[in-house]
Design a protein around this motif. Structure first.
Motif, short mmCIF file in Angstrom:
data_model
loop_
_atom_site.label_atom_id
_atom_site.label_comp_id
_atom_site.label_asym_id
_atom_site.label_seq_id
_atom_site.Cartn_x
_atom_site.Cartn_y
_atom_site.Cartn_z
N VAL A 131 10.16 18.48 14.15
CA VAL A 131 10.05 19.14 12.84
C VAL A 131 10.98 20.34 12.73
O VAL A 131 11.19 20.87 11.65
N SER A 165 1.24 20.09 11.53
CA SER A 165 1.24 18.62 11.53
C SER A 165 0.29 18.07 10.46
O SER A 165 0.58 17.05 9.82
N CYS A 245 5.48 17.35 16.09
CA CYS A 245 5.10 18.68 15.57
C CYS A 245 4.12 19.34 16.54
O CYS A 245 3.06 19.80 16.16
#
Ligand SMILES: Cc1cc2nc3c(=O)[nH]c(=O)nc-3n(C[C@H](O)[C@H](O)[C@H](O)COP(=O)(O)OP(=O)(O)OC[C@H]3O[C@@H](n4cnc5c(N)ncnc54)[C@H](O)[C@@H]3O)c2cc1C
Length: 752
Positions: A131, A165, A245
């Motif tokens: 991410v 997340s 993430c």
């Protein structure tokens, strides 16, 4: 005469994270006289994490969710350097950068954030989409979204169980609600959102269930392959895209640089945010751990550190006491739930619903407005002065007394000679003896630029390319160069750093062109100017050069690079340009005209010039012979992104008016693209007149060679009516099918 501000110290801000963006704004509002501030960031835009899920969900545009650091720096009078740091040498006070020379500093602050940990799970680095960096996440997300357009079912997994997340998978579910997509969330802890209140967790679980997201809790990913993942409880899941993430991790080079770190490798800072054991390095945001008050990695802590960081950086420079930062224990967490709903969690309070999302939206937009709505005028405060910046008793000398100091020059050149032994040879004598080229023909030119970009290395590259372009336009290969340089008044240390960056940039281009920098002269003055006298020889084996005035009726006019640098940099100077447009313009400007010249010589073009200060119209007029006219297709003009938008908003280069006089555009039927014809270009492309039989091949070769926007923009006509008339006006017939014709018959102005 006003006494000049002499820059004496370099503050280097490494990374444009939340803490630095805010601190930079605060430093700009209360400037320190004599301080030079530089921000280093790999890209012009940095994301505001709070709005990222909203970007993925489709509630926001890219511009709503990203801080334009290039624009912020332009507004704040801070040098913006597009680069990625790869190491810090605290002893020599230098930051190493990828693909360009290291930068010196007096005081350094680091805010480069963190990235998800990928290396502990086999296959994760190869197959997962981290991410962070967010720029990469965004481009991979866009690519995935366009792949989904084929309607085939897909499985998307998100790994991680924290707030980031959960928001991400819910945002994806909302965005892809009509697509045949199965979404999983894989969380290593027994429950999602450790540390959150049960009511908040229940609200999130409900949202996940409603969105059709399956959560696998209490299982860690043990292996990642291209299309499947294995969990440590033996389960296997098929996936077409995997987003990573997990917990934040630092970049490894921090530890390798010998700086103090905590057990996980984040920089260990004391409560003043100074890196432990380092007098001249501060750090904030995810990259730093306050060892006496460790906190989770979250943007909210970075934001709260910013005022203390700004205060302590100023205090350190001004010799004042530093402030202590005591991070809060808890913070209000607002999690968006994909659709326009959110959950709030703080202390004993949990709430959720559409109103929470509107509340979050207001907070987030207010934060971003600090960077998008920059005040036009700075508050009128008397700047504080660095202790060493006492006013000078004596005015600066002129003549040879204005030379840059011998030690600054000597030290910078010694390092450059080591890095470029072949192209920056040791000084030989007061003047250089040059062997005559084999062809017996020597080509010379001189070009000089005022500071256009704040980054001195880039400036050096642009000045070198601009000077070399005159040789390339003639079909000449560069052999040698002499520098003419005015450095802004500064302390010897700062001048040495500036000189080294400028000349290293120039040598980067000269080495690529196999051109030797043989000497030059440098002065101190009120503002930067850098130019080069260049010398070359014909590229063609038979020694012929490309004439400027050799066009033949029927020639196709090929423009090798897009137009628009004049208006874009005018906007940039006013902090009105988008940093991405400036980055795209620079990419185009940094594309050398060398290959275009080589291809043009091989293709036998009849005439060539480079488009610079007079704009396309002015330089085209220089090329036309009496009795010739050029018919141009306005719609075919290649344009840099953002340039037409700037022109539409009335942002014109200061040279535009003169260029329009030169072009003699008739009144009426005005259009933005016609203004573009008079837009002055820096490092513009070659304009070539190619015989019709050769034009298509040449265009294809140019595009293959990297001049992606090269285009046939018109053709040369013979104009019986104007032949011999001595008429110098440009005739425009824009109202007819967006085409216009130029007619020239007078001695054209000299090559710019
Ligand atoms: C999907 C998601 C949602 C999140 N939502 C929230 C939230 O709602 N609230 C919250 O508090 N936190 C949130 N976070 C966490 C938050 O993103 C980070 O804690 C926060 O960004 C840290 O800010 P920072 O100032 O440390 O650095 P960052 O904001 O990460 O910025 C670092 C900057 O440094 C630059 N940089 C990186 N490497 C280099 C280098 N080598 N050289 C030069 N520059 C470099 C980067 O390009 C970037 O511009 C979220 C995270 C994710 C992934």
């Amino acid at each position: 005469m006003l006494s000049p501000v002499i820059r004496r110290r370099d503050l280097l801000l490494l990374g444009g994270g939340h803490a630095h963006a805010l601190a930079l704004r605060m430093l700009a509002m209360r400037p320190v006289e004599g301080l030079r501030i530089t921000l280093v960031s790999p890209a012009s835009h940095t994301p505001y994490s709070g709005m990222l899920p909203g970007l993925i969900a489709g509630h926001y545009r890219f511009e709503d969710t990203h801080i334009d650091l290039a624009r912020l720096c332009q507004w704040a009078d801070v040098r913006f350097v597009t680069a990625e740091a790869t190491g810090v040498d605290a002893l020599r006070r230098r930051v190493h950068l990828a693909g360009r020379p290291s930068l010196g500093y007096d005081l350094l602050s680091i805010d480069i954030g963190s990235q998800p940990e990928l290396d502990s799970v086999p296959g994760a680095r190869a197959f997962a989409i981290p991410v962070k960096p967010v720029a990469q996440l965004w481009s991979r997300w866009l690519a995935l979204a366009s792949e989904l357009a084929d309607g085939r079912p897909r499985r998307i997994a998100v790994v991680g169980g924290g707030a980031g997340s959960v928001e991400l998978v819910l945002a994806m579910a909302h965005r892809l609600r009509d697509a045949p997509v199965t979404l999983y969330l894989i969380c290593g802890t027994p429950e999602l959102l450790p540390g959150y209140r049960p009511a908040a967790r229940r609200a999130v679980a409900r949202a996940l269930a409603q969105a059709g997201v399956t959560a696998y809790c209490g299982a860690r990913v043990s292996t990642v392959e291209r299309d499947r993942i294995e969990l440590d409880d033996g389960r296997e899941l098929a996936q077409d895209a995997l987003f990573w993430c997990t917990a934040a991790a630092p970049v490894p080079w921090l530890q390798e640089s010998g700086l103090a770190t905590d057990a996980r490798g984040f920089l260990a800072v004391d409560d003043t945010l100074r890196v432990e054991g380092e007098a001249a390095i501060f750090a904030a945001g995810d990259v730093a751990t306050q060892t006496r008050h460790p906190r989770p990695k979250a943007g909210v802590y970075a934001v709260r550190q910013a005022p203390v960081l700004a205060h302590n950086l100023r205090a350190q420079l001004l010799g004042r006491p530093l402030r202590q930062h005591r991070p809060q224990r808890r913070f209000l967490s607002l999690l968006s739930l994909g659709e326009r709903r959110a959950v709030a969690d703080r202390g004993l309070l949990t709430a959720s619903g559409a109103w929470v999302w509107r509340w979050k939206d207001r907070i987030d937009r207010r934060f971003m407005a600090r960077f998008s709505d920059l005040p036009e005028a700075m508050p009128t405060t008397t700047p504080e002065r660095l202790p060493e910046a006492q006013p000078r008793a004596q005015a600066f000398c002129g003549g040879c007394g204005a030379k840059v100091g011998g030690s600054a020059l000597g030290n910078a050149l010694a390092r450059l000679r080591r890095d470029y032994p072949e192209h920056c040879p040791a000084e030989a004598d007061d003047a250089v003896a040059m062997p005559l080229p084999a062809s017996g023909r020597q080509v010379q030119s001189l070009d000089l630029l005022r500071g256009l970009v704040e980054d001195p290395w880039l400036m050096g590259r642009l000045a070198a390319l601009h000077a070399l372009s005159d040789l390339h336009a003639c079909g000449a290969r560069p052999l040698s160069a002499l520098a003419a340089l005015t450095l802004p008044f500064a302390s010897p240390d700062l001048q040495e750093r500036e000189l080294e960056q400028l000349l290293a940039g120039a040598l980067h281009e000269f080495a690529a062109a196999d051109c030797k920098l043989l000497g030059g002269h440098s002065l101190q003055g009120h503002e930067l100017a850098l130019g080069f006298a260049v010398q070359g020889e014909p590229m063609a084996v038979d020694g012929h050069l490309l004439p400027k005035r050799g066009l033949v009726a029927g020639d196709r006019l090929i423009l090798c690079k897009p137009l628009g640098t004049g208006t874009l940099f005018a906007a940039h100077m006013q902090a009105r340009a988008d940093g991405r447009d400036i980055a795209a313009a620079l990419e185009s400007m940094l594309l050398s005209n060398a290959s275009a010249a080589r291809l043009a010589v091989a293709a036998g073009v009849s005439a060539a010039t480079d488009i610079t200060g007079f704009g396309l119209a002015g330089h085209l007029r220089e090329m036309l012979l009496p009795g010739q006219s050029a018919s141009l297709d306005l719609a075919a003009l290649p344009v840099l992104p953002g340039a037409l938008h700037c022109l539409e908003n009335g942002i014109l280069s200061t040279a535009q008016a003169d260029n329009e006089v030169l072009a003699e555009l008739p009144p009426g039927a005005d259009s933005t693209r016609r203004q573009l014809l008079c837009d002055p270009q820096t490092c513009g492309g070659l304009l070539l007149g190619a015989p019709p039989a050769a034009a298509d091949d040449l265009l294809r070769q140019l595009q293959d060679e990297g001049y992606r926007q090269a285009a046939v923009i018109g053709e040369v006509c013979s104009d019986e009516e104007s032949a011999g008339a001595g008429d110098t006006r440009l005739r425009l017939r824009a109202e007819v099918d967006d085409r216009w014709e130029t007619e020239a018959g007078r001695q054209a102005p000299g090559r710019a």
